[in-house]
Scaffold this motif. Sequence first.
Motif, short mmCIF file in Angstrom:
data_model
loop_
_atom_site.label_atom_id
_atom_site.label_comp_id
_atom_site.label_asym_id
_atom_site.label_seq_id
_atom_site.Cartn_x
_atom_site.Cartn_y
_atom_site.Cartn_z
N ASP A 95 12.54 -1.32 -0.44
CA ASP A 95 13.12 -1.83 -1.77
C ASP A 95 13.56 -0.78 -2.79
O ASP A 95 14.46 -1.03 -3.54
N SER A 96 12.71 0.31 -2.63
CA SER A 96 13.06 1.54 -3.55
C SER A 96 14.49 2.25 -3.53
O SER A 96 14.79 2.96 -4.29
N HIS A 132 8.53 -8.55 -9.63
CA HIS A 132 9.58 -8.18 -8.77
C HIS A 132 10.88 -8.43 -9.11
O HIS A 132 10.98 -9.58 -9.60
N LYS A 185 5.63 -7.46 3.96
CA LYS A 185 5.94 -6.22 4.57
C LYS A 185 5.33 -5.11 3.71
O LYS A 185 4.69 -4.20 4.63
N SER A 186 5.43 -5.03 2.46
CA SER A 186 4.94 -3.98 1.60
C SER A 186 3.25 -4.03 1.88
O SER A 186 2.82 -2.87 2.01
N THR A 216 9.63 -0.21 5.14
CA THR A 216 9.48 -1.44 5.04
C THR A 216 11.15 -1.75 4.79
O THR A 216 11.86 -1.05 4.00
N LEU A 276 4.62 6.45 4.46
CA LEU A 276 5.17 4.99 3.95
C LEU A 276 6.38 5.30 3.16
O LEU A 276 6.45 6.02 2.18
N HIS A 277 7.44 4.58 3.59
CA HIS A 277 8.78 4.41 2.56
C HIS A 277 8.95 3.09 2.29
O HIS A 277 9.14 2.31 3.24
N GLU A 278 8.98 2.54 0.98
CA GLU A 278 9.27 1.23 0.68
C GLU A 278 10.71 1.00 0.64
O GLU A 278 11.51 1.58 -0.24
N GLN A 325 1.28 -0.52 4.03
CA GLN A 325 0.41 0.25 3.43
C GLN A 325 -0.65 0.34 4.21
O GLN A 325 -1.03 1.55 4.40
#
Length: 163
Positions: free
Chosen positions: A27-28, A115, A8-9, A72, A23-25, A13
């Motif tokens: 998981d963060s 991770h 996904k990441s 993501t 882009l927004h991740e 990107q």
Amino acid sequence: MGVSGCGKSSVAQLLAKALGWTLHEGDSYHAPESVRKMQAGIPLTDDDRSLWLQDLARILGRATPATGIVLTCSALKRKYRDRLRAALPDAAVGFVFLDLDYATALQRVQQRPGHFFSPDLVANQFATLERPDGEDGVVGVDATLPLAEIVRRVTDWRAPALA
């Protein structure tokens, strides 16, 4: 969208760059308690994911036709995807399902240094996954394809909605 390790990441990107979108991740945006649970190999519940999905929906809600967003998110269940779709009810929210088999996902997660996601959770993700086969607004792509090919397929799929 997809299980951990599907790419996904990495895809996001390249896709955000190709589309000129932000882009927004996802998981963060997990709560610290959720991150600790995942580090310990404890699966998240729907309750654990509720505020996270609310935050992600809020991010999607800020998108405009001129400022698209690549986000993501595992979005393993249909109700999670529906909740994200509801953030932009009049817009075309699309999901890219990066389809990957269990053995490859586990191998990728085990080889991912630093991770927080425990490899012990890969089986749970597959058990939780509600495949989006035939679901409107979702394109499935083989996650073992080269990244450039995945991005090409996604941009070709989204082209009509972006015109």
